[in-house]
Design a protein around this motif. Structure first.
Motif, PDB file in Angstrom:
ATOM      1  N   ALA A   9     -61.156  98.218  67.619  1.00 18.58           N
ATOM      2  CA  ALA A   9     -61.732  97.723  66.366  1.00 18.58           C
ATOM      3  C   ALA A   9     -62.971  98.488  65.943  1.00 18.58           C
ATOM      4  CB  ALA A   9     -62.070  96.241  66.511  1.00 18.58           C
ATOM      5  N   PHE A  10     -63.637  99.148  66.907  1.00 15.85           N
ATOM      6  CA  PHE A  10     -64.908  99.808  66.610  1.00 15.85           C
ATOM      7  C   PHE A  10     -64.808 101.333  66.562  1.00 15.85           C
ATOM      8  CE2 PHE A  10     -65.812  95.741  68.752  1.00 15.85           C
ATOM      9  CZ  PHE A  10     -66.426  95.093  67.696  1.00 15.85           C
ATOM     10  N   ALA A  11     -63.598 101.881  66.719  1.00 14.75           N
ATOM     11  CA  ALA A  11     -63.311 103.297  66.425  1.00 14.75           C
ATOM     12  C   ALA A  11     -64.105 104.281  67.272  1.00 14.75           C
ATOM     13  CB  ALA A  11     -63.557 103.579  64.930  1.00 14.75           C
ATOM     14  N   LEU A  12     -64.456 103.885  68.505  1.00 15.90           N
ATOM     15  CA  LEU A  12     -65.259 104.751  69.362  1.00 15.90           C
ATOM     16  C   LEU A  12     -64.657 104.832  70.766  1.00 15.90           C
ATOM     17  CD1 LEU A  12     -68.757 103.587  68.126  1.00 15.90           C
ATOM     18  CD2 LEU A  12     -67.921 105.942  68.010  1.00 15.90           C
ATOM     19  N   ALA A  13     -63.382 105.221  70.826  1.00 18.05           N
ATOM     20  CA  ALA A  13     -62.696 105.292  72.117  1.00 18.05           C
ATOM     21  C   ALA A  13     -63.333 106.296  73.059  1.00 18.05           C
ATOM     22  CB  ALA A  13     -61.219 105.649  71.893  1.00 18.05           C
ATOM     23  N   GLY A  14     -63.940 107.329  72.510  1.00 19.43           N
ATOM     24  CA  GLY A  14     -64.535 108.366  73.341  1.00 19.43           C
ATOM     25  C   GLY A  14     -65.733 107.913  74.149  1.00 19.43           C
ATOM     26  N   LEU A  15     -66.265 106.739  73.822  1.00 21.84           N
ATOM     27  CA  LEU A  15     -67.372 106.217  74.626  1.00 21.84           C
ATOM     28  C   LEU A  15     -66.893 105.700  75.977  1.00 21.84           C
ATOM     29  CD1 LEU A  15     -69.629 104.195  72.132  1.00 21.84           C
ATOM     30  CD2 LEU A  15     -69.851 106.562  72.892  1.00 21.84           C
ATOM     31  N   ARG A  16     -65.629 105.286  76.057  1.00 22.64           N
ATOM     32  CA  ARG A  16     -65.089 104.679  77.269  1.00 22.64           C
ATOM     33  C   ARG A  16     -65.980 103.532  77.733  1.00 22.64           C
ATOM     34  NH1 ARG A  16     -61.543 104.212  76.416  1.00 22.64           N
ATOM     35  NH2 ARG A  16     -60.744 103.697  78.482  1.00 22.64           N
ATOM     36  N   LEU A  17     -66.239 102.615  76.820  1.00 21.99           N
ATOM     37  CA  LEU A  17     -67.138 101.508  77.121  1.00 21.99           C
ATOM     38  C   LEU A  17     -66.525 100.188  76.666  1.00 21.99           C
ATOM     39  CD1 LEU A  17     -70.928 101.447  77.020  1.00 21.99           C
ATOM     40  CD2 LEU A  17     -69.711  99.598  75.861  1.00 21.99           C
ATOM     41  N   GLY A  18     -66.550  99.214  77.570  1.00 16.04           N
ATOM     42  CA  GLY A  18     -66.021  97.890  77.259  1.00 16.04           C
ATOM     43  C   GLY A  18     -66.863  96.821  77.911  1.00 16.04           C
ATOM     44  N   TRP A  19     -66.299  95.599  77.977  1.00 15.33           N
ATOM     45  CA  TRP A  19     -67.059  94.489  78.535  1.00 15.33           C
ATOM     46  C   TRP A  19     -66.156  93.357  78.968  1.00 15.33           C
ATOM     47  CZ3 TRP A  19     -67.835  96.358  73.533  1.00 15.33           C
ATOM     48  CH2 TRP A  19     -67.145  95.670  72.521  1.00 15.33           C
ATOM     49  N   VAL A  20     -66.703  92.526  79.822  1.00 13.22           N
ATOM     50  CA  VAL A  20     -66.088  91.269  80.205  1.00 13.22           C
ATOM     51  C   VAL A  20     -67.154  90.198  80.033  1.00 13.22           C
ATOM     52  CG1 VAL A  20     -66.614  91.704  82.646  1.00 13.22           C
ATOM     53  CG2 VAL A  20     -64.902  89.993  82.040  1.00 13.22           C
ATOM     54  N   ALA A  21     -66.772  89.070  79.445  1.00  8.60           N
ATOM     55  CA  ALA A  21     -67.729  88.003  79.172  1.00  8.60           C
ATOM     56  C   ALA A  21     -67.112  86.664  79.553  1.00  8.60           C
ATOM     57  CB  ALA A  21     -68.114  87.997  77.695  1.00  8.60           C
ATOM     58  N   SER A  22     -67.950  85.784  80.060  1.00 13.39           N
ATOM     59  CA  SER A  22     -67.491  84.448  80.437  1.00 13.39           C
ATOM     60  C   SER A  22     -68.685  83.520  80.515  1.00 13.39           C
ATOM     61  CB  SER A  22     -66.782  84.485  81.800  1.00 13.39           C
ATOM     62  OG  SER A  22     -66.371  83.185  82.197  1.00 13.39           O
ATOM     63  N   ARG A  23     -68.424  82.228  80.347  1.00 11.81           N
ATOM     64  CA  ARG A  23     -69.471  81.228  80.546  1.00 11.81           C
ATOM     65  C   ARG A  23     -69.524  80.771  82.012  1.00 11.81           C
ATOM     66  NH1 ARG A  23     -71.607  79.839  75.658  1.00 11.81           N
ATOM     67  NH2 ARG A  23     -70.307  80.305  73.825  1.00 11.81           N
ATOM     68  N   ASP A  24     -68.585  81.262  82.822  1.00 11.82           N
ATOM     69  CA  ASP A  24     -68.542  80.929  84.240  1.00 11.82           C
ATOM     70  C   ASP A  24     -69.232  82.030  85.038  1.00 11.82           C
ATOM     71  OD1 ASP A  24     -67.761  80.624  86.979  1.00 11.82           O
ATOM     72  OD2 ASP A  24     -66.041  79.425  86.348  1.00 11.82           O
ATOM     73  N   LYS A  25     -70.431  81.739  85.538  1.00 12.97           N
ATOM     74  CA  LYS A  25     -71.213  82.752  86.249  1.00 12.97           C
ATOM     75  C   LYS A  25     -70.521  83.216  87.543  1.00 12.97           C
ATOM     76  CE  LYS A  25     -74.952  83.156  83.670  1.00 12.97           C
ATOM     77  NZ  LYS A  25     -76.229  82.596  84.150  1.00 12.97           N
ATOM     78  N   SER A  26     -69.764  82.327  88.193  1.00 19.94           N
ATOM     79  CA  SER A  26     -69.101  82.721  89.435  1.00 19.94           C
ATOM     80  C   SER A  26     -68.051  83.799  89.191  1.00 19.94           C
ATOM     81  CB  SER A  26     -68.473  81.505  90.123  1.00 19.94           C
ATOM     82  OG  SER A  26     -67.398  80.967  89.353  1.00 19.94           O
ATOM     83  N   ILE A  27     -67.375  83.727  88.048  1.00 17.85           N
ATOM     84  CA  ILE A  27     -66.402  84.759  87.692  1.00 17.85           C
ATOM     85  C   ILE A  27     -67.106  86.092  87.467  1.00 17.85           C
ATOM     86  CG2 ILE A  27     -64.804  85.506  85.874  1.00 17.85           C
ATOM     87  CD1 ILE A  27     -63.920  82.603  85.584  1.00 17.85           C
ATOM     88  N   LEU A  28     -68.206  86.056  86.733  1.00 18.97           N
ATOM     89  CA  LEU A  28     -68.952  87.285  86.467  1.00 18.97           C
ATOM     90  C   LEU A  28     -69.521  87.885  87.745  1.00 18.97           C
ATOM     91  CD1 LEU A  28     -70.795  86.218  83.205  1.00 18.97           C
ATOM     92  CD2 LEU A  28     -68.853  87.781  83.400  1.00 18.97           C
ATOM     93  N   HIS A  29     -69.997  87.051  88.649  1.00 22.44           N
ATOM     94  CA  HIS A  29     -70.536  87.556  89.916  1.00 22.44           C
ATOM     95  C   HIS A  29     -69.439  88.242  90.731  1.00 22.44           C
ATOM     96  CE1 HIS A  29     -74.060  84.457  89.747  1.00 22.44           C
ATOM     97  NE2 HIS A  29     -74.308  85.540  89.043  1.00 22.44           N
ATOM     98  N   ALA A  30     -68.241  87.660  90.735  1.00 18.99           N
ATOM     99  CA  ALA A  30     -67.122  88.269  91.466  1.00 18.99           C
ATOM    100  C   ALA A  30     -66.760  89.628  90.883  1.00 18.99           C
ATOM    101  CB  ALA A  30     -65.916  87.333  91.433  1.00 18.99           C
ATOM    102  N   ILE A  31     -66.754  89.717  89.557  1.00 15.87           N
ATOM    103  CA  ILE A  31     -66.439  90.986  88.901  1.00 15.87           C
ATOM    104  C   ILE A  31     -67.513  92.027  89.187  1.00 15.87           C
ATOM    105  CG2 ILE A  31     -66.225  92.095  86.632  1.00 15.87           C
ATOM    106  CD1 ILE A  31     -64.914  89.431  85.697  1.00 15.87           C
TER     107      ILE A  31
END
Length: 397
Positions: free
Chosen positions: A235-257
Motif C-alpha cells: 500500500a505504501f509503494a516502498l518495497a525496496g525498504l524491506r521493512l514491515g511490522w507486527v503489532a498486538s495488544r498482547d505483550k506476551s506475543i510481542l515478547h515471544a516474537i
C-alpha cells in the motif's frame, strides 16, 4: 529436518520478472516511488531530509525507532476507541519476516491452524512446515470471496491455536467487512484462539460498494489476542525498504516474537527505518496514500473494461481493495491450463502474470486462473492489456 514446501509464487516471479522487455503486471506492490518523489509529496518543504547522512550506522533501536513505531501504531487508530501504544509494535524486515516470526514463536507440533484460502502461500505453508496441522478455510466466489464465519464451527478443533486471515485478500482483492471480522473475533475470543490478520494491503480499500466503509484493523475490535502484520511494500509503494511490522495488544506475543528475532535479524537497517518514518509521517502519508488510491482506482477501471469486453473468455469477482485480481481465462468454454498459458503469454507478448492453480491452489483449485497486479504505473498496465488483447484475439476467441 523441517520440510519446507517451495514458495511457488516467488519462484515463478524470480524465473520470469527479469526477462528482458517483460511487461510486469504480476507485481503486487503499488507502483514504487523514489525518495525524491517522497520529498515532493511532503507538505512541509522545509522539513529535514528523509536520511541523516551524519548519523552513525549502529544497530539502532532493536525493536525499531520510537518515531517509526509511533507512526505504525497510528495506522491502527482508524475507528479505534483505544489508541495503540508505540510499544506494541515491533519493526521487522518486511511483513514476510513478521509472519514467519509469529508462526515460529507460537505454532508447532500438536497445534491446529485455520487459514483462509486462497491467500499468500506463506500463511499456511510455514505453520505446516513447523509441524502444525492446517485446515484451509475456502473462500467462495458466490460469497464475493469473503470468509463465511459460520463455517468456523465445523473447522475448529480442540487444539486450534490460531486463525489466519488476510484483509484485503491476496490474490482475490476481496474485503472482509467489519461485521464479519466481529463474528470471527467473537468466535476466537470465546475459545482463546489467536487471530493473525495479514493487513499488508491495508489501507488500500479503494473500490468498496457505495455506502460501505473500510473495515478497521483486527486490533481495534476489543480482543487482546489479535495480531496484525503489514509492511511498506504494497500500500505504501516502498518495497525496496524491506521493512514491515507486527503489532498486538498482547505483550506476551510481542515478547515471544522479539525473542525469536534475536536469532535472525536482530534489528532493521537504520536507513530503512529513517525513510519509513518519513513516509509514514503526517506530512507525507496523506499524499502518498492519495497517489496510490487514485492509481488503484484508475487502473482497476481499465482492467474492468477489459474483463467486460472479453467476458466470453474471462471472468472474475471484481476486487474492492488491494492491488491484485484473480481472473479465469477460458478457451472454447474450458479453463486454460494456466501454467502453460502464462509461459506462452510471456513468450509471445512479454506480458507476465502468475498462474493461479500453481501459486495459489491445490489440486484442481483455481484451474485457468491468473493473478494480475494492476496497481503498476498506468502506462505499464495499458501496454500489458493491449498485448493481452492481441493474444486473446489470436488464441482464445
Amino acid at each position: 529436518m523441517v520440510k519446507i514446501e517451495p514458495f511457488k509464487v516467488e519462484q515463478w516471479m524470480d524465473r520470469y520478472e527479469t526477462t528482458p522487455g517483460v511487461i510486469n503486471v504480476a507485481e503486487t506492490c503499488a507502483a514504487s516511488v523514489s525518495i525524491d518523489e517522497l520529498v515532493d509529496m511532503c507538505e512541509d518543504k522545509s522539513a529535514p531530509s528523509p536520511l541523516s547522512l551524519s548519523k552513525k550506522l549502529t544497530y539502532g533501536a532493536i525493536l525499531g525507532s520510537e518515531p517509526l513505531r509511533q507512526c505504525v501504531a497510528s495506522l491502527f487508530d482508524r475507528a479505534s476507541p483505544t489508541p495503540l501504544p508505540a510499544e506494541n509494535v515491533v519493526i521487522t524486515q518486511g511483513a514476510i519476516s513478521a509472519n514467519f516470526l509469529l508462526f515460529y514463536s507460537l505454532v508447532g507440533p500438536g497445534d491446529h491452524v485455520i487459514c483462509v484460502y486462497p491467500t499468500y502461500q506463506q500463511l499456511y505453508a510455514v505453520p505446516e512446515s513447523l509441524g502444525a496441522e492446517v485446515t484451509l478455510w475456502k473462500l467462495k466466489e458466490e460469497n464475493g470471496n469473503i470468509p463465511d464465519a459460520n463455517e468456523l464451527e465445523d473447522l475448529v478443533k480442540p487444539n486450534t491455536k490460531m486463525i489466519v486471515i488476510n484483509n484485503p485478500n491476496n490474490p482475490t482483492g476481496s474485503t472482509t467487512p467489519k461485521s464479519v471480522l466481529e463474528v470471527i473475533v467473537a468466535f476466537a475470543k470465546s475459545r482463546g484462539i489467536i487471530i493473525l490478520s495479514d493487513e499488508v494491503y491495508s489501507p488500500l480499500y479503494h473500490s468498496l460498494p457505495a455506502g460501505k466503509e473500510a473495515p478497521p484493523s483486527i486490533l481495534t475490535l476489543g480482543y487482546e489476542k489479535t495480531v496484525a502484520t503489514g509492511s511498506m511494500s504494497k500500500a505504501f509503494a516502498l518495497a525496496g525498504l524491506r521493512l514491515g511490522w507486527v503489532a498486538s495488544r498482547d505483550k506476551s506475543i510481542l515478547h515471544a516474537i522479539a525473542a525469536a528475532r534475536d536469532y535472525t535479524t536482530i534489528s532493521v537497517s537504520q536507513l530503512d527505518d529513517q525513510v519509513a518514518s518519513y513516509a509514514l509521517s503526517e506530512k507525507v502519508l496523506p499524499s502518498l496514500l492519495k497517489r496510490n488510491t487514485e492509481l488503484a482506482k484508475t487502473n482497476l477501471a481499465l482492467l474492468s473494461a477489459f474483463v467486460d469486453k472479453y467476458s466470453s473468455v474471462c471472468s472474475w469477482v471484481k476486487p474492492t481493495a488491494g492491488t491484485t485480481a484473480l481472473i479465469q481465462f477460458r478457451e472454447k468454454g474450458v479453463p486454460v491450463n494456466d501454467p502453460e498459458f502464462i509461459v506462452d503469454l510471456v513468450n509471445k507478448t512479454k506480458v507476465l502474470v502468475m498462474p493461479g492453480s500453481t501459486c495459489f491452489g491445490q489440486g484442481q483449485d483455481f484451474k485457468g486462473y491468473v493473478r494480475l497486479g494492476y496497481v503498476c504505473h498506468t502506462d505499464v498496465l495499458k501496454q500489458g492489456l493491449e498485448q493481452l488483447e492481441g493474444y486473446v484475439h489470436e488464441y482464445l476467441l
